[in-house]
Scaffold this motif. Structure first.
Motif, mmCIF file in Angstrom:
data_model
loop_
_atom_site.group_PDB
_atom_site.id
_atom_site.type_symbol
_atom_site.label_atom_id
_atom_site.label_comp_id
_atom_site.label_asym_id
_atom_site.label_seq_id
_atom_site.Cartn_x
_atom_site.Cartn_y
_atom_site.Cartn_z
ATOM 1 N N MET A 264 7.484 25.726 56.234
ATOM 2 C CA MET A 264 8.524 25.454 57.022
ATOM 3 C C MET A 264 8.372 23.746 57.320
ATOM 4 O O MET A 264 7.303 23.258 57.266
ATOM 5 N N PRO A 265 9.575 23.214 56.831
ATOM 6 C CA PRO A 265 9.719 21.630 56.900
ATOM 7 C C PRO A 265 9.735 21.209 58.304
ATOM 8 O O PRO A 265 10.334 21.829 59.226
ATOM 9 N N CYS A 266 8.635 20.462 58.552
ATOM 10 C CA CYS A 266 8.513 19.729 59.908
ATOM 11 C C CYS A 266 8.598 17.995 59.939
ATOM 12 O O CYS A 266 8.464 17.394 58.965
ATOM 13 N N PHE A 267 8.966 17.628 61.281
ATOM 14 C CA PHE A 267 8.897 16.189 61.257
ATOM 15 C C PHE A 267 8.374 15.997 62.864
ATOM 16 O O PHE A 267 8.603 16.485 63.688
ATOM 17 N N ASP A 268 7.212 14.857 62.752
ATOM 18 C CA ASP A 268 6.681 14.609 63.795
ATOM 19 C C ASP A 268 7.105 13.311 64.522
ATOM 20 O O ASP A 268 7.190 12.215 63.763
ATOM 21 N N PRO A 269 7.993 13.404 65.516
ATOM 22 C CA PRO A 269 8.582 12.016 66.035
ATOM 23 C C PRO A 269 7.587 11.045 66.439
ATOM 24 O O PRO A 269 8.140 9.890 66.513
ATOM 25 N N ASN A 270 6.495 11.427 67.001
ATOM 26 C CA ASN A 270 5.330 10.526 67.494
ATOM 27 C C ASN A 270 4.752 9.529 66.401
ATOM 28 O O ASN A 270 4.763 8.374 66.292
ATOM 29 N N GLU A 271 4.327 10.198 65.078
ATOM 30 C CA GLU A 271 3.967 9.769 64.140
ATOM 31 C C GLU A 271 4.730 9.115 63.044
ATOM 32 O O GLU A 271 4.339 8.640 61.954
ATOM 33 N N THR A 297 16.829 11.394 45.155
ATOM 34 C CA THR A 297 17.988 10.988 44.406
ATOM 35 C C THR A 297 19.299 10.728 45.429
ATOM 36 O O THR A 297 19.315 11.468 46.586
ATOM 37 N N ASP A 298 20.319 10.097 44.901
ATOM 38 C CA ASP A 298 21.531 10.079 45.379
ATOM 39 C C ASP A 298 21.948 11.504 45.767
ATOM 40 O O ASP A 298 22.522 11.573 46.873
ATOM 41 N N GLN A 299 22.050 12.346 44.852
ATOM 42 C CA GLN A 299 22.494 13.545 45.190
ATOM 43 C C GLN A 299 21.843 14.373 46.095
ATOM 44 O O GLN A 299 22.479 15.195 47.006
ATOM 45 N N GLU A 300 20.315 14.325 46.231
ATOM 46 C CA GLU A 300 19.515 14.953 47.086
ATOM 47 C C GLU A 300 20.022 14.639 48.456
ATOM 48 O O GLU A 300 20.083 15.191 49.583
ATOM 49 N N ILE A 301 20.098 13.076 48.787
ATOM 50 C CA ILE A 301 20.511 12.408 49.947
ATOM 51 C C ILE A 301 21.965 13.153 50.215
ATOM 52 O O ILE A 301 22.116 13.573 51.522
ATOM 53 N N GLU A 302 22.853 13.107 49.496
ATOM 54 C CA GLU A 302 24.036 13.610 49.883
ATOM 55 C C GLU A 302 24.005 14.962 50.299
ATOM 56 O O GLU A 302 24.771 15.459 51.325
ATOM 57 N N ALA A 303 23.390 15.942 49.624
ATOM 58 C CA ALA A 303 23.404 17.164 49.903
ATOM 59 C C ALA A 303 22.754 17.628 51.529
ATOM 60 O O ALA A 303 22.937 18.208 52.105
ATOM 61 N N LEU A 304 21.764 16.478 51.909
ATOM 62 C CA LEU A 304 21.234 16.748 53.184
ATOM 63 C C LEU A 304 22.006 16.310 54.167
ATOM 64 O O LEU A 304 22.261 16.583 55.225
ATOM 65 N N ALA A 305 22.711 14.965 53.762
ATOM 66 C CA ALA A 305 23.679 14.235 54.718
ATOM 67 C C ALA A 305 24.685 15.362 55.142
ATOM 68 O O ALA A 305 25.456 15.135 56.133
ATOM 69 N N LEU A 307 24.808 18.742 55.421
ATOM 70 C CA LEU A 307 24.340 19.782 55.849
ATOM 71 C C LEU A 307 25.161 20.023 57.357
ATOM 72 O O LEU A 307 25.348 19.037 57.923
ATOM 73 N N PRO A 308 25.675 21.272 57.404
ATOM 74 C CA PRO A 308 26.371 21.599 58.630
ATOM 75 C C PRO A 308 25.461 21.663 59.723
ATOM 76 O O PRO A 308 23.942 21.818 59.504
ATOM 77 N N ALA A 309 25.794 21.675 60.980
ATOM 78 C CA ALA A 309 24.969 21.763 62.134
ATOM 79 C C ALA A 309 24.544 23.266 62.377
ATOM 80 O O ALA A 309 25.275 24.262 61.952
ATOM 81 N N TRP A 310 23.616 23.572 62.872
ATOM 82 C CA TRP A 310 22.970 24.874 63.180
ATOM 83 C C TRP A 310 24.300 25.724 63.806
ATOM 84 O O TRP A 310 24.565 25.298 64.897
ATOM 85 N N THR A 321 17.165 24.414 52.318
ATOM 86 C CA THR A 321 17.612 23.182 51.633
ATOM 87 C C THR A 321 16.702 22.317 52.129
ATOM 88 O O THR A 321 16.437 21.086 51.064
ATOM 89 N N VAL A 322 16.245 21.864 53.329
ATOM 90 C CA VAL A 322 15.482 20.909 53.746
ATOM 91 C C VAL A 322 14.063 20.857 53.177
ATOM 92 O O VAL A 322 13.288 20.172 52.503
ATOM 93 N N LEU A 323 13.595 22.213 52.943
ATOM 94 C CA LEU A 323 12.240 22.430 52.438
ATOM 95 C C LEU A 323 12.220 22.068 50.890
ATOM 96 O O LEU A 323 11.188 21.435 50.606
#
Length: 386
Positions: A264-271, A297-305, A307-310, A321-323
């Protein structure tokens, strides 16, 4: 008639779901595994604990003990990977408002987001914003402490915190040249409801004060082609990379974050770090969020940017996709560190392994190199393997 969310009622739903699969689970075994996820070695220990109420109705945010859950599943001759999705479905049926987080960082991220939303929805603040016309919120900053279960008081008590923060807003039209900085004093109350769970945070706005400022006019400058190319290049500064991660993971937080092949992809907002939670590994591979965009890459950033909202039905698409993107970025980041420092352990004090877990390799996963060119004044970055 709604069924009270209790361990037995969830176990009953778990048994019903398991009958549709090759993994048939009895109610008693279901209670044992659910109790383990709630931090207890047995259902008897859960039932006798003074830290737990008989009903889970007041609990909303859970951080299941996945290690104890996996141990108990194996003791009862079940594969935890088979039981986990069935238990999540049973929780969703019996306790619709419950959110199962994979780690405390996920819990804190969701709680902070809810806190900010409660402040923005406060009637007093909304009334003052409405008086000043059509305003658009441009920033929110409230330095509430990170939520750590071990630091919370016992069940029946609450943790109360007062914080001074601000909300910034500006006119939604070009003719409105006023910006506002609203100083806000807010109070947040968090109640522990069990060993691994809390109630939904409750936030109240106690005081607010508006400050008006004229909007700054942007200066126009004449720049050469090289400057244009530099400006149009995908921004990869550390600050913008962290901001990109915060926005990205607000899309996949909470219910939209699901495991795929134990990952699972995760983000720690504190660290300000990114990591891939792997229930089969001793340590989760990670990278600083400030280096995320630099390794895409630019293409990978564009694909993430893009992404639709949940929307309640696209959890798998978002998480996978994020993983995949985070997987590539971590491998490229680690490869760069190895090349610069010649070994991993001098670079990454939180991961003493010299190699990442044995993930499925991607065609460009073992090379952090990119090709860059300027096309029509725009800098383009591609994978060297494209």
């Amino acid at each position: 008639m709604m069924v009270e969310p209790t361990v037995p009622s969830i176990a009953f739903a778990l048994r019903a779901y398991s009958k549709r699969t090759p993994t048939s689970i009895g109610k008693n075994h279901g209670q044992e595994m659910i109790a383990a996820a709630l931090g207890y070695t047995s259902f008897y220990a859960f039932a006798k604990s003074d830290c737990e109420a008989s009903s889970l109705a007041k609990a909303q945010h859970f951080v299941p003990d996945t290690e104890l859950f996996a141990v108990r599943c194996r003791q009862l001759n079940y594969n935890p990977d088979d039981v986990w999705p069935l238990m999540k479905a049973a929780f969703a049926e019996r306790h619709a408002t419950a959110i199962l987080h994979t780690c405390e960082a996920g819990l804190d991220h969701a709680a902070q987001a809810l806190t900010r939303q409660q402040i923005l929805n406060a009637p007093h603040l909304q009334c003052e914003l409405t008086k000043r016309g059509d305003l658009q919120i441009t920033g929110v900053d409230f330095p509430f402490s990170a939520i750590r279960l071990a630091a919370l008081p016992a069940v029946g008590e609450v943790m109360e915190e007062h914080v001074n923060g601000f909300v910034s807003a500006a006119g939604a039209t070009e003719t409105d040249t006023t910006v506002y900085r609203i100083a806000v004093t807010a109070r947040r109350v968090i109640a522990r409801t069990g060993k691994t769970c809390i109630a939904a945070p409750a936030t109240e706005v106690l005081h607010l004060e508006f400050e008006e400022h004229p909007r700054r006019q942007q200066k126009t400058q004449t720049v050469d082609n090289a400057s244009i190319a530099k400006q149009k290049k995908s921004p990869r500064s550390p600050q913008k990379s962290v901001a990109f991660c915060e926005e990205l993971f607000s899309r996949v937080s909470g219910r939209a974050r699901v495991r795929y092949n134990n990952l699972m992809p995760c983000f720690d907002p504190n660290e300000k770090s990114l990591f891939i939670s792997d229930i089969t590994a001793e340590k989760d591979p990670w990278m600083p969020a400030s280096a995320f965009l630099k390794n895409l890459t630019d293409q990978e950033i564009e694909a993430l940017a893009n992404l639709p909202a949940w929307n309640g039905n696209n959890e798998i698409t978002l998480s996978v996709t994020v993983l995949n993107a985070l997987h590539r970025a971590i491998l490229r980041h680690r490869k760069r560190k190895i090349q610069v420092d010649h070994h991993c352990t001098a670079v990454d004090s939180r991961n003493e392994h010299n190699l990442l877990p044995n993930w499925t390799c991607y065609h460009d996963s073992d090379a952090p190199f990119f090709t860059e060119s300027v096309e029509n004044g725009v800098a383009i970055r591609r994978s060297a393997y494209d």
